[in-house]
Design a protein around this motif. Structure first.
Motif, mmCIF file in Angstrom:
data_model
loop_
_atom_site.group_PDB
_atom_site.id
_atom_site.type_symbol
_atom_site.label_atom_id
_atom_site.label_comp_id
_atom_site.label_asym_id
_atom_site.label_seq_id
_atom_site.Cartn_x
_atom_site.Cartn_y
_atom_site.Cartn_z
ATOM 1 N N ALA A 10 -9.952 -67.300 37.544
ATOM 2 C CA ALA A 10 -10.117 -65.848 37.577
ATOM 3 C C ALA A 10 -9.857 -65.273 36.195
ATOM 4 C CB ALA A 10 -9.165 -65.234 38.597
ATOM 5 N N LYS A 11 -10.244 -63.990 36.028
ATOM 6 C CA LYS A 11 -9.974 -63.247 34.793
ATOM 7 C C LYS A 11 -9.196 -61.991 35.150
ATOM 8 C CE LYS A 11 -14.128 -64.533 32.242
ATOM 9 N NZ LYS A 11 -15.389 -64.033 31.688
ATOM 10 N N THR A 12 -8.298 -61.626 34.251
ATOM 11 C CA THR A 12 -7.535 -60.386 34.395
ATOM 12 C C THR A 12 -7.601 -59.614 33.085
ATOM 13 O OG1 THR A 12 -6.042 -61.317 36.051
ATOM 14 C CG2 THR A 12 -5.247 -59.399 34.844
ATOM 15 N N LYS A 61 -7.787 -65.573 31.146
ATOM 16 C CA LYS A 61 -8.501 -66.422 32.089
ATOM 17 C C LYS A 61 -7.471 -67.418 32.597
ATOM 18 C CE LYS A 61 -12.526 -69.331 32.695
ATOM 19 N NZ LYS A 61 -13.529 -70.157 32.046
ATOM 20 N N TRP A 62 -7.394 -67.562 33.917
ATOM 21 C CA TRP A 62 -6.337 -68.379 34.492
ATOM 22 C C TRP A 62 -6.822 -69.169 35.701
ATOM 23 C CZ3 TRP A 62 -5.168 -66.664 39.472
ATOM 24 C CH2 TRP A 62 -5.544 -65.361 39.777
ATOM 25 N N LYS A 63 -6.010 -70.190 36.050
ATOM 26 C CA LYS A 63 -6.264 -71.040 37.208
ATOM 27 C C LYS A 63 -4.982 -71.169 38.015
ATOM 28 C CE LYS A 63 -9.350 -74.425 35.039
ATOM 29 N NZ LYS A 63 -9.122 -74.272 33.641
ATOM 30 N N MET A 64 -5.175 -71.232 39.334
ATOM 31 C CA MET A 64 -4.039 -71.456 40.214
ATOM 32 C C MET A 64 -4.555 -71.985 41.539
ATOM 33 S SD MET A 64 -0.991 -68.851 41.143
ATOM 34 C CE MET A 64 0.438 -69.639 40.467
ATOM 35 N N ASN A 65 -3.721 -72.726 42.219
ATOM 36 C CA ASN A 65 -4.073 -73.191 43.553
ATOM 37 C C ASN A 65 -4.412 -71.979 44.404
ATOM 38 O OD1 ASN A 65 -3.892 -74.149 46.302
ATOM 39 N ND2 ASN A 65 -2.966 -75.998 45.422
ATOM 40 N N LEU A 74 6.314 -71.974 44.234
ATOM 41 C CA LEU A 74 6.088 -73.405 44.394
ATOM 42 C C LEU A 74 5.133 -74.039 43.390
ATOM 43 C CD1 LEU A 74 5.703 -73.372 48.281
ATOM 44 C CD2 LEU A 74 7.762 -73.890 46.953
ATOM 45 N N ASP A 75 4.129 -73.302 42.946
ATOM 46 C CA ASP A 75 3.073 -73.910 42.132
ATOM 47 C C ASP A 75 2.988 -73.345 40.723
ATOM 48 O OD1 ASP A 75 2.130 -75.746 44.028
ATOM 49 O OD2 ASP A 75 0.877 -74.229 44.976
ATOM 50 N N THR A 76 2.453 -74.153 39.847
ATOM 51 C CA THR A 76 2.286 -73.811 38.440
ATOM 52 C C THR A 76 1.019 -72.987 38.237
ATOM 53 O OG1 THR A 76 3.444 -75.841 37.827
ATOM 54 C CG2 THR A 76 2.060 -74.827 36.134
ATOM 55 N N LEU A 77 1.095 -72.037 37.329
ATOM 56 C CA LEU A 77 -0.031 -71.216 36.900
ATOM 57 C C LEU A 77 -0.540 -71.790 35.578
ATOM 58 C CD1 LEU A 77 -1.734 -68.521 36.788
ATOM 59 C CD2 LEU A 77 0.276 -67.497 35.676
ATOM 60 N N TYR A 78 -1.863 -71.774 35.394
ATOM 61 C CA TYR A 78 -2.462 -72.285 34.165
ATOM 62 C C TYR A 78 -3.249 -71.163 33.493
ATOM 63 C CZ TYR A 78 -1.063 -76.712 36.087
ATOM 64 O OH TYR A 78 -0.308 -77.737 36.597
ATOM 65 N N ILE A 79 -3.016 -70.968 32.218
ATOM 66 C CA ILE A 79 -3.711 -69.937 31.441
ATOM 67 C C ILE A 79 -4.645 -70.634 30.457
ATOM 68 C CG2 ILE A 79 -3.466 -67.956 29.879
ATOM 69 C CD1 ILE A 79 -2.158 -67.436 32.584
ATOM 70 N N ASP A 80 -5.948 -70.335 30.590
ATOM 71 C CA ASP A 80 -6.958 -70.922 29.704
ATOM 72 C C ASP A 80 -7.233 -70.046 28.486
ATOM 73 O OD1 ASP A 80 -7.500 -73.098 31.442
ATOM 74 O OD2 ASP A 80 -8.854 -71.848 32.620
ATOM 75 N N ARG A 81 -6.997 -68.753 28.637
ATOM 76 C CA ARG A 81 -7.359 -67.815 27.569
ATOM 77 C C ARG A 81 -6.442 -66.600 27.602
ATOM 78 N NH1 ARG A 81 -13.112 -64.603 27.693
ATOM 79 N NH2 ARG A 81 -12.931 -63.500 25.725
#
Length: 157
Positions: free
Chosen positions: A35-37, A122-126, A68-75
């Protein structure tokens, strides 16, 4: 009835982010959502009229709201009032641990971004996790007067 505690509190220090130590080395499967924010930030605001500007310090918080889960930031890319890219904060995907907050600070003296700056994340998460929180706190103090306000990011995809 009054209770007190005589224990001394340990000094709590916030260290600057070591972006290289947060690089994520992993592959992502189909359970992850991308997703993007968009987050508006104000390095300057107008005061009294369009000819008088107040400079602000900006603190951007990237908050992983999952327990519980890790957040990933691509940008994490900073744009000025005119839409010109002026800074890329990360070069490779980084991770943010559960309930962790990573901060970006833009010093008042830098004046980066102007009155209409923004950061695109731009990020990723479960997919089953709550949406992360992206927010900014703008502040300025002069003499006995202070000015502060916040903004929150909006998901744009």
């Amino acid at each position: 009835m009054c209770f007190s505690c005589d224990q001394k509190r340990a000094d709590y220090k916030i260290e600057p982010i070591d972006w290289n130590a947060k690089i994520a080395n992993r592959n992502f499967d189909s359970t992850y959502t991308s997703a993007k924010t968009y987050l508006s930030i104000y390095s300057q605001i107008y005061g009294q009229n369009e000819h008088r500007l107040h400079d602000l310090t900006v603190t951007v918080g990237i908050r992983n709201t999952s327990e519980l889960d890790t957040l990933y930031i691509d940008r994490a890319e900073f744009f000025d009032t005119h839409g010109k890219s002026i800074m890329k904060y990360i070069e490779k995907t980084i991770f943010i641990l559960p309930m962790e907050t990573v901060e970006i600070v833009i010093d008042e003296i830098q004046k980066l971004g102007g009155t209409g700056g923004n950061i695109l994340f731009k990020w990723k998460m479960n997919a089953v996790n709550p949406t992360p929180l992206f927010e900014a706190v703008m502040i300025s103090t002069s003499g006995q007067q202070g000015l502060s306000f916040t903004t929150q990011g909006i998901r744009i995809d």
